[in-house]
Enzyme design. Structure first.
Site, short mmCIF file in Angstrom:
data_model
loop_
_atom_site.label_atom_id
_atom_site.label_comp_id
_atom_site.label_asym_id
_atom_site.label_seq_id
_atom_site.Cartn_x
_atom_site.Cartn_y
_atom_site.Cartn_z
N LYS A 135 0.81 -1.22 0.00
CA LYS A 135 0.00 0.00 0.00
C LYS A 135 0.84 1.28 0.00
CE LYS A 135 -2.74 1.00 3.64
NZ LYS A 135 -4.01 1.07 4.35
N ARG A 181 -14.88 3.49 4.29
CA ARG A 181 -14.87 2.12 4.79
C ARG A 181 -16.30 1.56 4.86
NH1 ARG A 181 -9.50 2.07 6.69
NH2 ARG A 181 -9.19 0.59 8.37
N ARG A 227 7.74 -10.85 8.25
CA ARG A 227 8.44 -9.56 8.40
C ARG A 227 9.15 -9.45 9.75
NH1 ARG A 227 3.95 -4.96 6.91
NH2 ARG A 227 3.14 -5.57 8.93
N ARG A 250 6.33 -7.54 14.86
CA ARG A 250 5.11 -6.93 15.41
C ARG A 250 4.19 -8.01 15.95
NH1 ARG A 250 2.57 -2.57 11.30
NH2 ARG A 250 0.68 -3.57 12.11
P1 AMP Z 1 -5.93 1.71 8.89
O1 AMP Z 1 -4.57 2.25 9.20
O2 AMP Z 1 -6.52 2.33 7.66
O3 AMP Z 1 -5.98 0.21 8.86
O4 AMP Z 1 -6.88 2.16 10.11
C1 AMP Z 1 -6.62 1.80 11.44
C2 AMP Z 1 -7.90 1.88 12.26
O5 AMP Z 1 -8.43 3.21 12.24
C3 AMP Z 1 -9.05 1.01 11.75
O6 AMP Z 1 -8.95 -0.31 12.23
C4 AMP Z 1 -10.26 1.74 12.29
O7 AMP Z 1 -10.46 1.49 13.68
C5 AMP Z 1 -9.86 3.20 12.16
N1 AMP Z 1 -10.25 3.76 10.84
C6 AMP Z 1 -9.41 4.19 9.85
N2 AMP Z 1 -10.10 4.66 8.80
C7 AMP Z 1 -11.42 4.52 9.12
C8 AMP Z 1 -12.64 4.80 8.43
N3 AMP Z 1 -12.65 5.32 7.19
N4 AMP Z 1 -13.81 4.52 9.08
C9 AMP Z 1 -13.81 4.01 10.33
N5 AMP Z 1 -12.71 3.69 11.02
C10 AMP Z 1 -11.50 3.95 10.43
#
Ligand code: AMP
Length: 212
Positions: A15, A90, A124, A158
């Site tokens: 990503k 999301r 990793r 991790r």
């Molecule tokens: P990510 O780094 O994108 O995997 O996000 C980490 C965490 O942040 C997720 O597991 C959610 O708890 C929260 N999060 C990030 N983006 C969103 C979103 N668009 N809607 C709701 N929760 C989010």
């Protein structure tokens, strides 16, 4: 405001690299809601306090909080030329809200087999001293247990990179994104990319989409 791009790519599927290349090619700043929320938690803001529990339990932060955050981001001057959304939307209500506040010209979904993501994430490890990143299969140390870069022998993995955790992160990802892919497909915006190739092959497929 010019049109924005939405990127769907599971963690462990390159990503960071692919998003970086899209930013370079389009000049659209990357907006990662995950990064914004982590920063808010770190700073201990009101948003961070609301988000923390949801994030720690692996659940989603409520739609109205996320939509407010995006609304604020869109009002900043550098959003004028459009943005690259990563980790947002999301949910369908988030996609509906985005549709009302910012035009989206394409949604790029990079598909990678779960087994190869598990293989990439679970192998990793990093040097605890200088942070160099290694992989059991794809990038082992040249001399076993000695960091190529700093020569130390303290490595860390991790705790959420275990196979069971990665499988549950992936199943949450699939159950969240597949309805959104269909939603964008119905609107003629979805472009699927086969991510089961090397980073440069995937980047070339994306670059082709961006000029078409
Ligand atoms: P990510 O780094 O994108 O995997 O996000 C980490 C965490 O942040 C997720 O597991 C959610 O708890 C929260 N999060 C990030 N983006 C969103 C979103 N668009 N809607 C709701 N929760 C989010």
């Amino acid at each position: 405001m010019d049109s924005s791009i939405v990127l769907f790519v599971p963690a462990g599927a390159g990503k960071g690299t692919q998003a970086g290349r899209i930013v370079q090619a389009t000049g659209k700043p990357q907006v990662s809601t995950g990064d914004m929320l982590r920063a808010a938690v770190e700073e201990g803001t009101d948003l961070g306090r609301v988000a923390k529990g949801h994030m720690e339990s692996g659940g989603l932060v409520p739609d109205e909080v996320i939509i407010g955050l995006i609304q604020e981001r869109i009002n900043q001057p550098d959003a004028e030329g459009g943005l690259l959304f990563d980790g947002f939307p999301r949910t369908i209500p988030q996609a509906e809200a985005l549709e009302k506040i910012a035009p989206v010209s394409m949604v790029i979904a990079i598909h990678v087999n779960d087994d190869s993501i598990i293989e990439r994430i679970c192998g990793r490890f990093t040097c605890g001293s200088c942070g160099e990143v290694y992989h059991d299969t794809f990038r082992p140390c040249k001399v076993e247990s000695v960091c190529d870069s700093c020569g130390k022998s303290e490595f860390k993995r991790r705790s959420d990179d275990s196979e069971a955790t990665v499988r549950s992160r992936l199943s949450a990802y699939h159950s969240q994104t597949s309805p959104l892919e269909s939603w964008y497909e119905e609107r003629g915006l979805l472009l699927r990319i086969d991510g089961n190739h090397g980073i440069d092959v995937v980047a070339a497929s994306i670059a082709k989409l961006l000029v078409e």
